[in-house]
Design a protein around this motif. Structure first.
Motif, short mmCIF file in Angstrom:
data_model
loop_
_atom_site.label_atom_id
_atom_site.label_comp_id
_atom_site.label_asym_id
_atom_site.label_seq_id
_atom_site.Cartn_x
_atom_site.Cartn_y
_atom_site.Cartn_z
N ALA A 151 7.18 62.83 91.14
CA ALA A 151 6.89 63.18 89.75
C ALA A 151 8.03 62.77 88.84
CB ALA A 151 6.64 64.68 89.64
N LEU A 152 9.27 62.95 89.30
CA LEU A 152 10.43 62.54 88.51
C LEU A 152 10.46 61.02 88.34
CD1 LEU A 152 13.19 64.87 89.97
CD2 LEU A 152 12.16 64.99 87.68
N ALA A 153 10.08 60.29 89.41
CA ALA A 153 10.06 58.83 89.33
C ALA A 153 9.05 58.36 88.31
CB ALA A 153 9.75 58.24 90.70
N ILE A 154 7.85 58.97 88.33
CA ILE A 154 6.81 58.60 87.37
C ILE A 154 7.24 58.96 85.95
CG2 ILE A 154 4.45 59.09 86.64
CD1 ILE A 154 3.72 59.46 89.57
N PHE A 189 5.57 46.34 88.79
CA PHE A 189 6.54 45.67 89.65
C PHE A 189 6.41 46.13 91.10
CE2 PHE A 189 8.36 45.73 85.40
CZ PHE A 189 8.71 44.40 85.23
N GLY A 190 5.54 47.10 91.33
CA GLY A 190 5.35 47.65 92.66
C GLY A 190 4.67 49.00 92.55
N ILE A 191 4.33 49.56 93.69
CA ILE A 191 3.65 50.85 93.73
C ILE A 191 4.60 51.92 94.25
CG2 ILE A 191 1.80 52.18 94.81
CD1 ILE A 191 0.10 49.68 94.80
N ALA A 192 4.79 52.95 93.45
CA ALA A 192 5.55 54.13 93.87
C ALA A 192 4.54 55.14 94.40
CB ALA A 192 6.34 54.72 92.70
N SER A 193 4.74 55.64 95.61
CA SER A 193 3.72 56.49 96.22
C SER A 193 4.34 57.63 97.01
CB SER A 193 2.81 55.67 97.14
OG SER A 193 3.54 55.15 98.24
N ALA A 236 4.53 57.32 109.50
CA ALA A 236 5.36 58.52 109.43
C ALA A 236 4.72 59.50 108.47
CB ALA A 236 6.78 58.16 109.00
N PHE A 237 5.38 60.64 108.25
CA PHE A 237 4.85 61.71 107.41
C PHE A 237 5.77 61.94 106.22
CE2 PHE A 237 3.31 62.29 111.69
CZ PHE A 237 1.97 62.60 111.51
N ASN A 238 5.18 62.52 105.15
CA ASN A 238 5.93 62.81 103.93
C ASN A 238 6.70 61.57 103.46
OD1 ASN A 238 5.12 65.58 104.00
ND2 ASN A 238 6.68 65.93 105.57
N VAL A 239 5.96 60.47 103.37
CA VAL A 239 6.57 59.18 103.05
C VAL A 239 6.63 58.98 101.54
CG1 VAL A 239 6.41 56.68 103.34
CG2 VAL A 239 5.68 58.21 105.20
N VAL A 240 7.82 58.87 101.01
CA VAL A 240 8.04 58.50 99.61
C VAL A 240 8.44 57.03 99.60
CG1 VAL A 240 9.34 58.93 97.51
CG2 VAL A 240 8.76 60.83 99.03
N LYS A 241 7.65 56.18 98.94
CA LYS A 241 7.85 54.74 99.08
C LYS A 241 7.69 54.02 97.76
CE LYS A 241 4.70 52.39 101.44
NZ LYS A 241 3.97 51.75 102.56
N PHE A 242 8.48 52.98 97.58
CA PHE A 242 8.28 52.02 96.50
C PHE A 242 8.21 50.64 97.12
CE2 PHE A 242 9.69 48.98 93.30
CZ PHE A 242 8.79 49.27 92.27
N GLN A 243 7.16 49.89 96.84
CA GLN A 243 6.96 48.59 97.47
C GLN A 243 6.34 47.63 96.47
OE1 GLN A 243 4.54 48.79 100.99
NE2 GLN A 243 5.08 46.74 101.66
N ALA A 276 10.27 39.87 97.43
CA ALA A 276 9.60 41.07 97.92
C ALA A 276 10.64 42.14 98.20
CB ALA A 276 8.81 40.76 99.19
N TYR A 277 10.26 43.41 98.02
CA TYR A 277 11.21 44.50 98.19
C TYR A 277 10.47 45.80 98.45
CZ TYR A 277 9.77 44.07 93.33
OH TYR A 277 9.01 43.87 92.20
N ALA A 278 11.11 46.69 99.18
CA ALA A 278 10.52 48.00 99.44
C ALA A 278 11.58 48.93 99.99
CB ALA A 278 9.36 47.90 100.44
N VAL A 279 11.40 50.23 99.73
CA VAL A 279 12.28 51.25 100.28
C VAL A 279 11.44 52.50 100.49
CG1 VAL A 279 13.01 52.07 98.00
CG2 VAL A 279 14.47 52.48 100.01
N SER A 280 11.73 53.27 101.53
CA SER A 280 10.97 54.49 101.78
C SER A 280 11.84 55.55 102.45
CB SER A 280 9.74 54.20 102.66
OG SER A 280 10.12 53.73 103.94
#
Length: 334
Positions: A7-10, A126-130, A162-169, A176-180
């Motif tokens: 929510a803070l990211a959004i 620029f990517g999906i925050a999820s 995995a579980f409780n995954v916070v990801k930006f891809q 290409a870039y991603a972090v989780s």
């Protein structure tokens, strides 16, 4: 906590979007956040039906291991809000008497259902925050980029689902870039639950792709990987390189490995491929080498039907017998 972080990211993205107070910018922002009431056109359903399984010369048994069954997926999009849900209904058969005896206690033996992915995200452009109750971690997208075979390619031992995954891809302009952030168990109190972070950066071009990735978990486990592939006409070449390090008070272990593969499109419908893997496992002052090769064939029966077979032969299995593994399957997609 993970939902709060999302929510803070959004909120941060929203604040940036409205930072410039001009009429044109306001118009763009109004379009960006003009969400429609929920209706059926925002949903799409897809899936597959698969038949297949494994055989190996060790157990001399045929077993399914989440191959034969039905997979259903639901995609959702409402302007910038996106979501995904995927579930499996699998047969999980086995001709191994030991597996049948364990079916009452082992959730992976016998018919079973499983929610494979469930996440909700925001498309930033620029990517999906999820945030996902269960989802692929970032590194899972590229750790096997060098595998052109059907099933038995080797790559770094990342956390995968995995579980409780916070990801930006995302990807833009060929990068290409991603972090989780993730947890390995669905229960916070589980003794086996590990928390970790992984991600990658890469270059994606029409002819080649190359990625560098990293993962760390709170159990003093780290993964470094470089993967990539290149297209040369009807030939596609690929390679995966990795280092896995476990450094605890009771275990000092390093696994260094590589996998190289090649695929050749014989026709529009038939592709042949082969791969070779080698890795060295260091535990303390003891080194053990492992290696195998595999050959595969993949055939497209129709636009929404395909099948394949992959045969793996261990060349060096350390102090164990070298075994042969066979995987074959066919899928119908809808």
């Amino acid at each position: 906590m993970k939902k709060t972080l999302l929510a803070l990211a959004i909120a941060s993205i929203s604040a940036s979007a409205f930072a410039v107070d001009t009429s044109s910018q306001n118009s763009k922002n109004e379009e960006m956040f003009a969400f429609d009431p929920m209706h059926k056109d925002q949903f799409s359903v897809s899936g597959s039906v698969g038949v297949g399984g494994y055989y190996d010369t060790g157990s001399k048994a045929f077993y399914d291991d989440w191959v034969t069954g039905l997979t259903l997926a639901v995609n959702y999009r409402n302007n910038r809000i996106v979501g995904y849900f995927e579930t499996d209904l699998m047969l999980n058969y086995s001709t191994d008497p030991d597996a049948k005896a364990a079916s009452s206690t082992d959730k992976h033996s016998g018919p079973a259902t499983d929610v494979d992915k469930a996440w909700l995200g925001f498309d930033t452009g620029f990517g999906i925050a999820s945030f996902g109750w269960e989802n692929d971690t970032a590194l899972d997208a590229i750790d096997g980029a060098g595998d052109n075979t059907y099933e038995f390619g080797a790559s770094a031992g990342d956390a995968s689902d995995a579980f409780n995954v916070v990801k930006f891809q995302g990807a833009t302009n060929g990068f290409a870039y991603a972090v989780s952030y993730f947890e390995t168990e669905d229960s916070h109190t589980s003794a086996d639950n590990e928390k970790g972070v992984n991600g990658y950066v890469g270059i994606e071009q029409e002819i080649f792709n190359v990625y560098a990735g990293y993962e760390t978990r709170d159990s003093d486990y780290d993964v470094y990987t470089v993967t990539g592939n290149v297209k040369l006409g009807a030939v596609k070449l690929g390679a995966n390189f990795w280092i896995e390090e476990t450094d605890t008070k009771v275990l000092d272990k390093t696994n260094t490995g590589y996998y190289v593969s090649a695929g050749y499109a014989v026709s529009e419908d038939l592709t042949l491929a082969a791969g070779y893997a080698g890795n060295t496992e260091e535990i303390g002052k003891t080194d053990t080498d492992y290696s195998f090769m595999n050959v595969a064939a993949m055939y497209t029966l129709a636009k929404n039907m395909d099948m394949g077979i992959d045969i793996k032969q261990q060349l060096d299995a350390g102090d164990k017998d070298e075994e042969t593994y066979v995987f074959a399957a066919g899928y119908y997609y809808f």
